[in-house]
Design a protein around this motif. Structure first.
Motif: not given
Length: 538
Positions: A335-357
């Motif tokens: 898992x990520x350690x240290x300082x982290x952020x939670x990013x919450x996405x909604x809408x389309x195209x979620x798959x494109x953002x997931x692939x990029x991440x």
């Protein structure tokens, strides 16, 4: 395979006993004949053919042999044929003979075979001159050679060419499959493909970045095609595009998207000096199929992995960090350690953002927890890391997608950070912004949040009695209420602002209370009225 004709074939002498069907360029017993061309046909000694014009164009491929004695066979031609005739209806007019040749050249025939000894003792000079002008191969067929001998030779050669294409494609598929199953997988496959084609090949990921190119020098060529790859990304998979450079020293390129379910998971580009032959297209298709199978994991497997990621996310949000780390080790590499952020996405195209991440995390080696959560996507990423910054940049170009980002925190406080990301996402959705950071929610104005339709409806309903009164009676109750509230209930200051006596203002405020059925001495009532006025732009 048969050869069609528009008229019965003229008797043109007995077939030579030593006429060899097929391609004389192939060695005896060879299983690898070359393509069927006029040159290969002329090279068969038993046919006794003589080239009278267009010798420099003998490398033209022959798609078919067509016999016709019509004075205008063009309606029955498709292009690429070797047209055979004895000139039965050609006529003796020089202009008519020249016109005949020009029509054939315009129709795109591969060549003209003229049989002598029946209608004509020799090929008319006008035909030879016109064929030379148009660089149309003109071949003299002697009387002892029947037209059927040419048809058989071409038919046999075409059959051999097709057989070669099939066997070569099977061999190539076996070779590419072995490469795909090897240690290097896709990289080895791309290198084998480039070698098979005698050109270059490149594999792109779903974002259009070059993953592997072969030979090594092809990486620069592949990168220059990024705009073309981006255009292909906008089309559902599978899609393809063929590119031909205007400059003669450049290559021919074929682009192909890789993926199923109309979703491109990658792209393949191949470049060759000449256009792909049918056999080479088979090879490319085999590579596309193998790469698609490699990149497109089974739907059930992806769903199972998504369920595992979602379960892991819930452990993190519930504060079960020790258990989550134990599970994430073999599944995600940690898992990520240290300082982290939670990013919450909604809408389309979620798959494109997931692939990029995921691509960003793979490129930099950053740990990342990415999981679906209902109709949304949750990412736990390093604060200021490549995934964080790449997602912020990408969401600006992804229409229909909104992103809420928590304040920096630790994995142990991810539950509270998730709530922050939810609030930030709500602001982004209501305000029409692509992304909102939780820090902006805490330090910005509350007023932009009042643009919600439910809030607007509440404000209209609350102020409606005052507005109806102002439309039908004297007295600006709504404007008076706004002035009184803006001066914090100070009668004299509000009255001066309105240009009325303070007693008039007091009367108006009592009327406001009567119409609304609320007391202006109530702090909550004052707050609601002020926000309603500001929501409506007062």
């Amino acid at each position: 395979m048969t050869v069609h004709s528009t008229t019965p074939n003229a008797a043109h002498g007995p077939a030579p006993s030593n006429a060899a069907p097929g391609n004389s360029n192939a060695a005896p017993g060879s299983a690898a004949p070359t393509a069927v061309t006029l040159s290969s046909l002329v090279g068969i000694p038993a046919l006794h053919l003589t080239v009278l014009a267009g010798a420099e164009q003998l490398d033209r491929p022959v798609r078919w042999v067509h016999t016709s004695e019509l004075d205008d066979p063009i309606p029955y031609l498709e292009g690429g044929e070797l047209l055979l005739t004895t000139g039965l209806k050609l006529g003796r007019s020089r202009e008519k003979q020249r016109s005949y040749v020009h029509r054939l050249a315009d129709a795109g025939v591969a060549g003209l075979g003229f049989g002598v000894g029946l209608s004509y003792g020799e090929v008319p000079a006008a035909l030879v001159e016109a064929a030379a002008e148009r660089e149309l191969p003109l071949i003299q067929v002697p009387q002892p050679t029947p037209f059927i001998a040419l048809s058989k030779a071409v038919t046999a050669a075409l059959a051999a060419e097709q057989y070669l294409a099939v066997t070569t494609s099977f061999e190539a598929q076996e070779e590419l499959t072995r490469a795909a199953l090897g240690k290097d997988g896709t990289g080895a496959l791309v290198r084998r493909l480039a070698g098979r084609l005698g050109g270059w090949a490149a594999l792109y990921d779903s974002s259009g970045a070059v993953v592997v190119a072969a030979p090594d020098w092809a990486a620069r060529r592949a990168n220059r095609l990024r705009p073309e790859v981006d255009r292909l990304r906008s089309r559902p998979a599978p899609s393809s595009a063929a590119l031909q450079n205007a400059q003669k020293d450049q290559d021919y390129v074929v682009l192909q998207s890789l993926g199923a379910d109309r979703r491109a998971r990658g792209f393949l580009a191949v470049g060759t000096e000449d256009r792909l032959t049918p056999t080479e297209r088979y090879v490319v298709n085999a590579a596309v199929a193998l790469l698609t199978l490699t990149l497109e994991r089974s739907r059930d497997l992806r769903r199972a992995e998504e369920r595992m990621r979602t379960a892991l996310l819930r452990l993190v949000l519930a504060g079960e960090i020790a258990t989550a780390r134990e599970v994430a080790g073999p599944l995600l590499g940690g898992l990520p350690e240290g300082q982290v952020r939670v990013l919450l996405a909604e809408g389309e195209p979620l798959s494109a953002l997931g692939d990029l991440a995921e691509q960003s995390a793979t490129r930099t080696g950053e740990p990342l927890l990415l999981a679906p959560e209902g109709e949304r996507m949750v990412l736990l990423a390093l604060d200021g890391g490549s995934v964080h910054t790449d997602c912020l940049a990408a969401v600006q170009d992804l229409d229909g997608l909104s992103l809420g980002i928590s304040a920096p925190t630790t994995p142990e406080a991810a539950g509270a950070a998730f709530a922050q990301a939810e609030r930030a996402l709500a602001v982004a959705l209501r305000s029409g912004r692509r992304s909102v950071d939780h820090d902006e929610v805490g330090t910005g104005s509350l007023l932009p949040l009042l643009a919600d339709e439910a809030v607007l409806a509440f404000a209209d309903a609350l102020l409606r009695p005052l507005r109806e009164h102002d439309r039908t009676s004297r007295g600006d109750l709504e404007a008076s209420l706004h002035a009184w509230l803006s001066h914090h209930g100070q009668w004299d200051a509000a009255a001066v602002d309105l240009g009325v006596h303070r007693h008039t203002l007091r009367y108006r405020m009592r009327r406001v209370e009567e119409l609304l059925g609320r007391s202006l001495d109530d702090t909550d009532v004052r707050m609601e009225l002020w926000l309603a006025l500001r929501t409506r732009g007062e």
